[in-house]
Design a protein around this motif. Structure first.
Motif, mmCIF file in Angstrom:
data_model
loop_
_atom_site.group_PDB
_atom_site.id
_atom_site.type_symbol
_atom_site.label_atom_id
_atom_site.label_comp_id
_atom_site.label_asym_id
_atom_site.label_seq_id
_atom_site.Cartn_x
_atom_site.Cartn_y
_atom_site.Cartn_z
ATOM 1 N N LEU A 192 67.160 -30.703 -23.004
ATOM 2 C CA LEU A 192 66.077 -30.661 -22.029
ATOM 3 C C LEU A 192 65.449 -32.033 -21.826
ATOM 4 C CD1 LEU A 192 64.484 -28.766 -20.189
ATOM 5 C CD2 LEU A 192 62.861 -28.432 -22.070
ATOM 6 N N ILE A 199 67.816 -34.460 -19.506
ATOM 7 C CA ILE A 199 68.332 -34.024 -18.208
ATOM 8 C C ILE A 199 67.938 -35.037 -17.133
ATOM 9 C CG2 ILE A 199 68.108 -32.281 -16.387
ATOM 10 C CD1 ILE A 199 67.906 -30.175 -18.514
ATOM 11 N N ASP A 200 68.855 -35.329 -16.250
ATOM 12 C CA ASP A 200 68.573 -36.203 -15.120
ATOM 13 C C ASP A 200 67.963 -35.342 -14.017
ATOM 14 O OD1 ASP A 200 68.633 -37.841 -12.845
ATOM 15 O OD2 ASP A 200 70.392 -38.930 -13.567
ATOM 16 N N TRP A 201 66.641 -35.341 -13.931
ATOM 17 C CA TRP A 201 65.953 -34.447 -13.012
ATOM 18 C C TRP A 201 66.118 -34.863 -11.561
ATOM 19 C CZ3 TRP A 201 64.960 -29.867 -14.607
ATOM 20 C CH2 TRP A 201 64.667 -29.642 -15.961
ATOM 21 N N ILE A 202 66.453 -36.109 -11.314
ATOM 22 C CA ILE A 202 66.730 -36.529 -9.940
ATOM 23 C C ILE A 202 68.002 -35.846 -9.436
ATOM 24 C CG2 ILE A 202 67.334 -38.483 -8.459
ATOM 25 C CD1 ILE A 202 65.583 -40.239 -10.189
ATOM 26 N N ALA A 256 69.427 -33.157 -10.792
ATOM 27 C CA ALA A 256 69.214 -31.711 -10.807
ATOM 28 C C ALA A 256 68.420 -31.248 -9.589
ATOM 29 C CB ALA A 256 68.501 -31.303 -12.098
ATOM 30 N N SER A 257 67.366 -31.991 -9.250
ATOM 31 C CA SER A 257 66.542 -31.622 -8.097
ATOM 32 C C SER A 257 67.326 -31.726 -6.802
ATOM 33 C CB SER A 257 65.301 -32.515 -8.026
ATOM 34 O OG SER A 257 64.512 -32.371 -9.192
ATOM 35 N N TRP A 258 68.151 -32.758 -6.695
ATOM 36 C CA TRP A 258 68.979 -32.925 -5.499
ATOM 37 C C TRP A 258 69.939 -31.754 -5.335
ATOM 38 C CZ3 TRP A 258 69.318 -36.024 -1.281
ATOM 39 C CH2 TRP A 258 70.522 -35.991 -0.559
ATOM 40 N N TRP A 279 77.668 -29.119 -15.387
ATOM 41 C CA TRP A 279 76.629 -29.588 -16.298
ATOM 42 C C TRP A 279 76.796 -31.033 -16.721
ATOM 43 C CZ3 TRP A 279 73.417 -26.495 -14.830
ATOM 44 C CH2 TRP A 279 73.491 -25.106 -14.944
ATOM 45 N N MET A 329 74.488 -33.566 -15.243
ATOM 46 C CA MET A 329 73.045 -33.419 -15.439
ATOM 47 C C MET A 329 72.509 -34.261 -16.593
ATOM 48 S SD MET A 329 72.263 -31.496 -13.009
ATOM 49 C CE MET A 329 73.197 -30.552 -11.824
ATOM 50 N N LYS A 379 71.244 -37.445 -18.323
ATOM 51 C CA LYS A 379 70.623 -38.682 -17.855
ATOM 52 C C LYS A 379 71.450 -39.887 -18.304
ATOM 53 C CE LYS A 379 66.223 -38.786 -18.349
ATOM 54 N NZ LYS A 379 64.879 -38.898 -18.987
#
Length: 342
Positions: free
Chosen positions: A70, A73-76, A78-80, A183, A186, A188
């Motif tokens: 958690l 995680i590369d939230w950029i 994941a959000s994209w 996965w 995802m 980072k």
């Protein structure tokens, strides 16, 4: 077991698979098709192998499921991905035939011309050279495909070939089908990982001015494409030509990572679990003939039998005919290549 050879020549070593037992990194291992043999940076060729081995091991350790936590995680990314899939689900409520047509054309341009032809066969494997006009168009198409910068894409793919289905493979299904399909992206990244990746797997590309330019301006091309679609075509055009098109292209590419290492048939015996899968070849413009590709990664054609259709290869032939593709490695593997059981 090694792959069946072409005309009894020695099999080529995939980039990044050299043994780590010599004193220095082989200077000709990753030369660009545009460079003279041995033209690697001095800081690489003069690095003691013990240090290089440690750094290579450090790099490969980045590509393991243990890093998917958690906090890591590369939230950029994941959000994209969430946003594109949400837009894809909303698209049927905003359907127009014009948007569908533009989405289909852009799917071919970005997936086949951008990813398969330019990022994969030209940059990653040096199967041919592209003249500047075609190379620039291919780089633009690859950038708006949204699968990453040319340097990152090609370098990561070279790691895959060097470690296919072994430790350090960025997306082996032996670590789980969902890991290989989705996965793995995802996790980072870091500047240290990027430095080692480019140093050991893409020094040739890192010296290419056009590749570096598109590497720096990747986000501008990607976001610019979305803004133009929204501005000139409205929400319907954006949802179909951006979101639907990208989601379909993503999964067709990801199925090459996952499905073609799990299901299908094999024309060649290789050291990994690569397979040929017709429906992935259909959706991924020829990339689904994955066992063929892993057996002979330098070849510009992925289909080796008459019925193994390869749309990207047809485009390469066209570019060669008009003088935009040169030094095309179009060898045909031996017709008596053994067929093995599924």
């Amino acid at each position: 077991m090694s792959p069946t050879l072409i005309d009894n020549e020695l099999p080529e070593a995939p980039i990044g698979t050299e043994e780590l037992s010599s004193d220095l990194i082989p200077a000709n291992e990753m030369d660009s098709a545009n460079d003279e043999p041995g033209d690697l940076p001095a800081h690489v060729t003069e690095r003691p192998m013990s240090v290089a081995a440690q750094e290579r091991a450090e790099l490969l350790n980045y590509f393991t499921p243990d890093n998917l936590k958690l906090a890591n995680i590369d939230w950029i990314v994941a959000s994209w991905m969430i946003a594109m899939h949400a837009g894809c689900l909303a698209a049927p409520f905003f359907f127009t035939w014009e948007a569908l047509a533009v989405a289909a054309v852009l799917h071919w341009a970005t997936c086949s011309i951008g990813i398969c032809l330019t990022y994969h066969r030209c940059l990653s494997h040096r199967s041919f050279k592209l003249k500047a006009p075609a190379k620039m168009v291919g780089m633009i198409c690859g950038s708006i495909a949204g699968e990453g910068t040319p340097l990152m894409w090609a370098a990561t793919h070279r790691v895959h070939h060097g470690q296919s289905d072994h430790h350090g493979d960025p997306h082996s299904p032996l670590e789980g089908p969902w890991w290989s399909h989705l996965w793995w992206m995802m996790v980072k990244s870091s500047e240290r990982k990027k430095q080692l990746l480019y140093q050991y797997y893409a020094p040739d590309l890192n010296r290419d001015p056009m590749v570096r330019f598109f590497d720096r301006t990747f986000a501008i091309w990607l976001w610019g494409a979305g803004i133009l679609l929204l501005a000139f075509g409205g929400l319907s055009m954006f949802l179909w030509a951006m979101c639907v098109r990208m989601v379909l292209a993503y999964h067709s590419t990801w199925f090459v990572n996952s499905a073609t290492h799990l299901w299908g048939y094999r024309n060649y015996e290789t050291t990994d679990a690569s397979r040929n899968l017709w429906w992935v070849a259909l959706f991924a413009y020829g990339e689904g003939w994955h066992n063929n590709h892993h057996a002979h990664p330098r070849l510009a054609r992925a289909g080796h039998r008459w019925w193994e259709f390869d749309m990207t290869w047809w485009t390469i032939c066209f570019l060669r005919a008009i003088g935009q593709a040169t030094n095309v490695d179009d060898r045909i593997p031996a017709k008596n290549a053994p067929q093995t059981a599924n």
